[in-house]
Scaffold this motif. Structure first.
Motif, PDB file in Angstrom:
ATOM      1  N   ALA A 306      41.254  30.448  24.179  1.00  0.00           N
ATOM      2  CA  ALA A 306      41.848  31.742  24.537  1.00  0.00           C
ATOM      3  C   ALA A 306      42.325  32.480  23.297  1.00  0.00           C
ATOM      4  CB  ALA A 306      43.001  31.538  25.516  1.00  0.00           C
ATOM      5  N   ALA A 307      42.926  31.736  22.352  1.00  0.00           N
ATOM      6  CA  ALA A 307      43.396  32.351  21.110  1.00  0.00           C
ATOM      7  C   ALA A 307      42.219  32.865  20.278  1.00  0.00           C
ATOM      8  CB  ALA A 307      44.212  31.344  20.310  1.00  0.00           C
ATOM      9  N   ASP A 308      41.127  32.100  20.262  1.00  0.00           N
ATOM     10  CA  ASP A 308      39.943  32.531  19.513  1.00  0.00           C
ATOM     11  C   ASP A 308      39.315  33.771  20.138  1.00  0.00           C
ATOM     12  OD1 ASP A 308      40.267  30.483  17.732  1.00  0.00           O
ATOM     13  OD2 ASP A 308      38.661  29.220  18.542  1.00  0.00           O
ATOM     14  N   LEU A 309      39.259  33.813  21.458  1.00  0.00           N
ATOM     15  CA  LEU A 309      38.711  34.991  22.142  1.00  0.00           C
ATOM     16  C   LEU A 309      39.553  36.222  21.829  1.00  0.00           C
ATOM     17  CD1 LEU A 309      36.798  36.404  24.114  1.00  0.00           C
ATOM     18  CD2 LEU A 309      38.256  35.586  25.996  1.00  0.00           C
ATOM     19  N   ALA A 310      40.876  36.076  21.878  1.00  0.00           N
ATOM     20  CA  ALA A 310      41.768  37.203  21.574  1.00  0.00           C
ATOM     21  C   ALA A 310      41.592  37.659  20.125  1.00  0.00           C
ATOM     22  CB  ALA A 310      43.218  36.808  21.836  1.00  0.00           C
ATOM     23  N   ALA A 344      28.430  39.322  18.106  1.00  0.00           N
ATOM     24  CA  ALA A 344      28.063  38.599  19.325  1.00  0.00           C
ATOM     25  C   ALA A 344      27.690  37.155  19.007  1.00  0.00           C
ATOM     26  CB  ALA A 344      26.906  39.310  20.015  1.00  0.00           C
ATOM     27  N   SER A 345      26.901  36.965  17.952  1.00  0.00           N
ATOM     28  CA  SER A 345      26.531  35.605  17.556  1.00  0.00           C
ATOM     29  C   SER A 345      27.766  34.789  17.191  1.00  0.00           C
ATOM     30  CB  SER A 345      25.564  35.662  16.371  1.00  0.00           C
ATOM     31  OG  SER A 345      25.250  34.364  15.907  1.00  0.00           O
ATOM     32  N   PHE A 346      28.716  35.410  16.511  1.00  0.00           N
ATOM     33  CA  PHE A 346      29.931  34.705  16.116  1.00  0.00           C
ATOM     34  C   PHE A 346      30.708  34.213  17.340  1.00  0.00           C
ATOM     35  CE2 PHE A 346      34.374  34.409  14.858  1.00  0.00           C
ATOM     36  CZ  PHE A 346      34.296  33.692  13.682  1.00  0.00           C
ATOM     37  N   LEU A 347      30.837  35.057  18.358  1.00  0.00           N
ATOM     38  CA  LEU A 347      31.566  34.656  19.564  1.00  0.00           C
ATOM     39  C   LEU A 347      30.871  33.489  20.255  1.00  0.00           C
ATOM     40  CD1 LEU A 347      33.882  35.369  21.653  1.00  0.00           C
ATOM     41  CD2 LEU A 347      32.082  36.575  22.906  1.00  0.00           C
ATOM     42  N   VAL A 348      29.554  33.614  20.415  1.00  0.00           N
ATOM     43  CA  VAL A 348      28.812  32.632  21.203  1.00  0.00           C
ATOM     44  C   VAL A 348      28.630  31.316  20.452  1.00  0.00           C
ATOM     45  CG1 VAL A 348      26.554  32.160  22.229  1.00  0.00           C
ATOM     46  CG2 VAL A 348      27.618  34.386  22.568  1.00  0.00           C
ATOM     47  N   LYS A 349      28.380  31.380  19.157  1.00  0.00           N
ATOM     48  CA  LYS A 349      27.999  30.178  18.429  1.00  0.00           C
ATOM     49  C   LYS A 349      29.126  29.617  17.563  1.00  0.00           C
ATOM     50  CE  LYS A 349      23.255  31.631  18.892  1.00  0.00           C
ATOM     51  NZ  LYS A 349      21.997  32.106  18.281  1.00  0.00           N
ATOM     52  N   HIS A 350      29.763  30.427  16.756  1.00  0.00           N
ATOM     53  CA  HIS A 350      30.885  29.908  15.968  1.00  0.00           C
ATOM     54  C   HIS A 350      32.060  29.525  16.865  1.00  0.00           C
ATOM     55  CE1 HIS A 350      28.702  31.536  12.555  1.00  0.00           C
ATOM     56  NE2 HIS A 350      29.554  30.949  11.732  1.00  0.00           N
ATOM     57  N   LEU A 351      32.317  30.335  17.899  1.00  0.00           N
ATOM     58  CA  LEU A 351      33.476  30.069  18.761  1.00  0.00           C
ATOM     59  C   LEU A 351      33.109  29.358  20.056  1.00  0.00           C
ATOM     60  CD1 LEU A 351      35.496  33.396  18.321  1.00  0.00           C
ATOM     61  CD2 LEU A 351      35.592  31.280  16.982  1.00  0.00           C
ATOM     62  N   LEU A 352      31.819  29.236  20.336  1.00  0.00           N
ATOM     63  CA  LEU A 352      31.342  28.551  21.551  1.00  0.00           C
ATOM     64  C   LEU A 352      31.987  29.126  22.817  1.00  0.00           C
ATOM     65  CD1 LEU A 352      30.962  24.742  20.700  1.00  0.00           C
ATOM     66  CD2 LEU A 352      29.174  26.396  21.242  1.00  0.00           C
ATOM     67  N   ILE A 353      32.059  30.433  22.892  1.00  0.00           N
ATOM     68  CA  ILE A 353      32.610  31.101  24.067  1.00  0.00           C
ATOM     69  C   ILE A 353      31.471  31.778  24.812  1.00  0.00           C
ATOM     70  CG2 ILE A 353      34.099  33.007  24.827  1.00  0.00           C
ATOM     71  CD1 ILE A 353      36.073  32.165  22.658  1.00  0.00           C
ATOM     72  N   ASP A 354      31.455  31.597  26.104  1.00  0.00           N
ATOM     73  CA  ASP A 354      30.397  32.072  26.991  1.00  0.00           C
ATOM     74  C   ASP A 354      30.039  33.531  26.710  1.00  0.00           C
ATOM     75  OD1 ASP A 354      28.845  32.851  29.242  1.00  0.00           O
ATOM     76  OD2 ASP A 354      29.858  31.380  30.504  1.00  0.00           O
ATOM     77  N   TRP A 355      28.740  33.806  26.626  1.00  0.00           N
ATOM     78  CA  TRP A 355      28.267  35.164  26.332  1.00  0.00           C
ATOM     79  C   TRP A 355      28.789  36.186  27.339  1.00  0.00           C
ATOM     80  CZ3 TRP A 355      25.367  37.743  29.989  1.00  0.00           C
ATOM     81  CH2 TRP A 355      24.739  36.977  30.983  1.00  0.00           C
ATOM     82  N   GLN A 360      31.346  41.262  29.106  1.00  0.00           N
ATOM     83  CA  GLN A 360      32.370  41.975  29.860  1.00  0.00           C
ATOM     84  C   GLN A 360      33.267  42.805  28.933  1.00  0.00           C
ATOM     85  OE1 GLN A 360      33.122  42.395  33.176  1.00  0.00           O
ATOM     86  NE2 GLN A 360      31.148  41.479  33.621  1.00  0.00           N
ATOM     87  N   TRP A 361      33.577  42.279  27.751  1.00  0.00           N
ATOM     88  CA  TRP A 361      34.400  43.043  26.807  1.00  0.00           C
ATOM     89  C   TRP A 361      33.656  44.289  26.352  1.00  0.00           C
ATOM     90  CZ3 TRP A 361      39.326  43.216  25.701  1.00  0.00           C
ATOM     91  CH2 TRP A 361      39.746  43.872  24.548  1.00  0.00           C
ATOM     92  N   PHE A 362      32.377  44.139  26.034  1.00  0.00           N
ATOM     93  CA  PHE A 362      31.576  45.298  25.651  1.00  0.00           C
ATOM     94  C   PHE A 362      31.460  46.290  26.812  1.00  0.00           C
ATOM     95  CE2 PHE A 362      28.802  44.047  21.755  1.00  0.00           C
ATOM     96  CZ  PHE A 362      29.942  43.665  21.070  1.00  0.00           C
ATOM     97  N   TRP A 363      31.344  45.773  28.019  1.00  0.00           N
ATOM     98  CA  TRP A 363      31.238  46.643  29.194  1.00  0.00           C
ATOM     99  C   TRP A 363      32.455  47.563  29.305  1.00  0.00           C
ATOM    100  CZ3 TRP A 363      27.635  48.138  32.532  1.00  0.00           C
ATOM    101  CH2 TRP A 363      28.036  48.776  33.712  1.00  0.00           C
ATOM    102  N   ASN A 374      23.001  45.891  27.872  1.00  0.00           N
ATOM    103  CA  ASN A 374      24.096  45.002  27.515  1.00  0.00           C
ATOM    104  C   ASN A 374      23.757  43.560  27.889  1.00  0.00           C
ATOM    105  OD1 ASN A 374      26.687  44.826  26.325  1.00  0.00           O
ATOM    106  ND2 ASN A 374      27.704  44.812  28.312  1.00  0.00           N
ATOM    107  N   ALA A 375      23.257  43.363  29.090  1.00  0.00           N
ATOM    108  CA  ALA A 375      22.905  42.013  29.549  1.00  0.00           C
ATOM    109  C   ALA A 375      21.768  41.431  28.717  1.00  0.00           C
ATOM    110  CB  ALA A 375      22.510  42.060  31.027  1.00  0.00           C
ATOM    111  N   THR A 376      20.747  42.231  28.464  1.00  0.00           N
ATOM    112  CA  THR A 376      19.582  41.750  27.720  1.00  0.00           C
ATOM    113  C   THR A 376      19.954  41.410  26.283  1.00  0.00           C
ATOM    114  OG1 THR A 376      18.111  43.079  29.110  1.00  0.00           O
ATOM    115  CG2 THR A 376      17.231  42.320  27.008  1.00  0.00           C
TER     116      THR A 376
END
Length: 461
Positions: A306-310, A344-355, A360-363, A374-376
C-alpha cells in the motif's frame, strides 16, 4: 410539422466528419443531446480528470451549435431511459448516434434499440470495429497483421464537412451545465489543466495544424520527454473533437517517416477497439490465465504494498523519471507516452502491483482516459495481454531516463532535483547527491528486477 431527429452524443463532440449529425440533418430538424450517464457504466463512471475536460468540451460544442443555429440539450440519468423520454417529449422520428465499443454503451444501444428507432453509424475509428478479418474469417488478435490489413483496406480517406442544421419548432428543456458540478471546487486542483489544455473542436484543429509543423522528426522526437515532440491530440481524439480520419486525411501526402509512425499510433487505437469488441472485460481481466494467481502484492492487505502504491501515485518513488511522469499526470491530466510505459512497467514489475491498480489510477487522472486504449496499453506492459510485451522484459527506468534525455523534463516536474545537471539528475542516489527532501528509492533496481523474476518463476510453477 416535420418530426425532429435526435443526435445522441457521447465521445463524438464535433460537427464535421460526424456521420450521425449528417444523417439526421438530411432528414429534418436536429436535436443534439448529451446525456451524463453515471448509471450505465457502473464501475466505469467517468474519472475526475475526464469530467473536467467534458465540461469544457460541452461548453465549446454548445457555442459551435449556437453559431450553426442550433443548441445543445443536456440531460442526466440512465441514457436509454432519458432518450426514450426525450423522444416521447419531442415526437422524434429516430435517434442517431455513433457506434461505440465500450461494453456499457453496447448494452445501452441494445436496450434503446428495443424501444425506439436507433440508427448507428461508424465514425469513432479509422475503420468500423470488427470489419477487418483474417483469412480464416476471425477477428485479428495480433497488432502487426491488423495494421497491415487496415493499411491495405483504408484507401483514400475523405471527410465530411459540418452539416447545415435546422431547428425544431420548439426546444425541449435542458439541464444547466454548471449544475452537473463536473469541475473541482474544494479544492480546485485543475489549475495545471487550464494552463495545459483548451478543450473543443477548434482547439483540436489548431493543435493538429501545429503538430503538422513538427511531424517530420516525429519518429525520434516522440520518445524525448523534454521536448514538444508528441501530438498531444489524445484527449481531443478521445472526446471526438477531431476524428482519426480527419487526422489521417490532414497528413496524407506528407513525406518522411514521421507520418507513418503517427498513422501506426492511430491504427493502435483501432486495434485496441478491436480487442475490446472481442473481449469486453479487457480492462478488468487478464487475457493470459494464471497471472492473477500469486504474482501480485495486494495493497489492501499488505501495508508495504500500500505504501509503495501511494508512493507511485504521488511521484515519490525515488526514481526521478517515474516521479516526474506521475507528477506531470497529477498536474496536467496527461503524461508523455514514453514515460507512461516506464511508470507502468515500474508499478507492475519493480513493485509487483497488479496492472489494474495502475489502470484505475490512469482512468481517474488522465484527460484522455480511453477504455480500449488504457486497457490494451496496461495489458501490453504487464505481459498479460493478447499481444503484449513479455513480463520478464523489465524496463530499467534509470537508464531509460538517460537514454531518452529526460533531464530537463525531470527538473521541470521534480523541483527538488532542479539544481542537478546531467547525468546526476537521472540517478541521484547512485551518484550520492540526492537532496534531503527527495525520497530514497522504494526499492533498488537490481533488487526489484530479481524479485519480479522470482515471482514470475514461482507463478509459472
Amino acid at each position: 410539422m416535420t418530426q425532429p431527429h435526435i443526435v445522441w452524443l457521447r465521445r463524438d463532440l464535433r460537427l464535421a466528419d460526424q456521420p450521425a449529425f449528417h444523417a439526421a440533418a438530411a432528414l429534418g430538424p436536429v436535436i443534439p443531446v448529451y446525456v451524463l450517464d453515471d448509471e450505465t457504466p457502473r464501475h466505469r463512471r467517468m474519472g475526475a480528470a475526464s469530467r473536467w475536460w467534458l465540461h469544457h468540451s460541452l461548453e465549446a460544442l454548445a457555442l459551435e451549435l449556437e453559431a450553426a443555429g442550433s443548441r445543445l440539450i443536456l440531460r442526466r440519468g440512465k441514457a436509454a431511459e432519458v432518450l426514450a423520454t426525450l423522444a416521447q417529449e419531442t415526437g422524434a422520428a429516430a435517434i442517431h448516434a455513433l457506434r461505440h465499443v465500450e461494453p456499457w454503451w453496447r448494452m445501452a444501444e441494445k436496450e434503446l434499440a428495443k424501444a425506439l428507432d436507433l440508427r448507428l453509424y461508424d465514425g469513432l475509428y479509422l475503420m468500423p470495429p470488427g470489419s477487418l478479418r483474417t483469412g480464416g474469417g476471425t477477428p485479428y488478435k495480433i497488432f502487426t497483421p491488423f495494421k497491415n490489413a487496415l493499411i491495405d483496406a483504408i484507401g483514400e480517406v475523405d471527410v465530411l464537412p459540418a452539416p447545415r442544421l435546422s431547428a425544431p419548432e420548439s426546444w425541449p428543456a435542458s439541464d444547466k451545465l454548471d449544475d452537473w458540478a463536473l469541475l473541482p471546487t474544494t479544492p480546485d486542483w485543475a489549475g495545471g489543466f487550464r494552463e495545459a489544455w483548451t478543450p473543443g473542436s477548434a482547439a483540436a484543429h489548431a493543435r493538429m495544424e501545429e503538430f503538422k509543423d513538427i511531424l517530420a522528426p516525429y519518429r525520434q522526437d516522440r520518445e524525448l520527454p523534454s521536448i514538444d515532440g508528441t501530438s498531444r491530440l489524445s484527449p481531443h481524439l478521445h472526446f471526438g473533437e477531431v476524428s482519426p480520419r480527419q487526422l489521417w486525411h490532414a497528413i496524407a501526402g506528407m513525406g518522411g517517416q514521421g507520418p507513418g509512425f503517427f498513422k501506426a499510433e492511430l491504427i493502435w487505437r483501432d486495434y485496441a477497439a478491436n480487442l475490446v469488441l472481442q473481449f469486453p472485460d479487457y480492462g478488468a481481466r487478464s487475457y493470459r490465465e494464471g497471472y492473477d494467481e500469486g504474482l501480485w502484492r495486494d495493497p489492501e492487505n499488505d501495508q508495504a504494498a500500500a505504501a509503495d502504491l501511494a508512493a507511485w501515485q504521488q511521484g515519490r518513488t525515488g526514481y526521478p523519471i517515474v516521479d516526474a511522469g506521475m507528477r506531470q499526470l497529477w498536474h496536467t491530466g496527461w503524461m508523455h507516452n514514453r514515460v507512461r510505459m516506464i511508470a507502468a512497467s515500474f508499478l507492475v514489475k519493480h513493485l509487483l502491483i497488479d496492472w489494474r491498480q495502475g489502470e484505475q489510477w490512469f482512468w481517474d487522472t488522465l484527460v484522455d482516459a480511453d477504455y480500449p486504449s488504457n486497457a490494451t496499453n496496461w495489458q501490453w506492459v504487464s505481459g498479460t495481454g493478447v499481444d503484449s510485451n513479455m513480463f520478464v522484459r523489465i524496463m530499467a527506468p534509470l537508464s531509460q531516463s538517460e537514454k531518452f534525455d529526460a533531464g530537463a523534463y525531470i527538473r521541470q516536474w521534480v523541483p527538488e532535483l532542479g539544481k542537478l545537471s546531467d547525468p546526476y539528475v537521472h540517478d541521484p542516489e547512485s551518484f550520492r547527491c540526492r537532496p534531503r527532501d527527495y525520497p530514497a528509492p522504494v526499492i533498488g533496481h537490481k533488487e526489484g528486477r530479481e524479485r519480479a523474476l522470482a515471482a514470475y518463476k514461482a507463478m509459472k510453477g
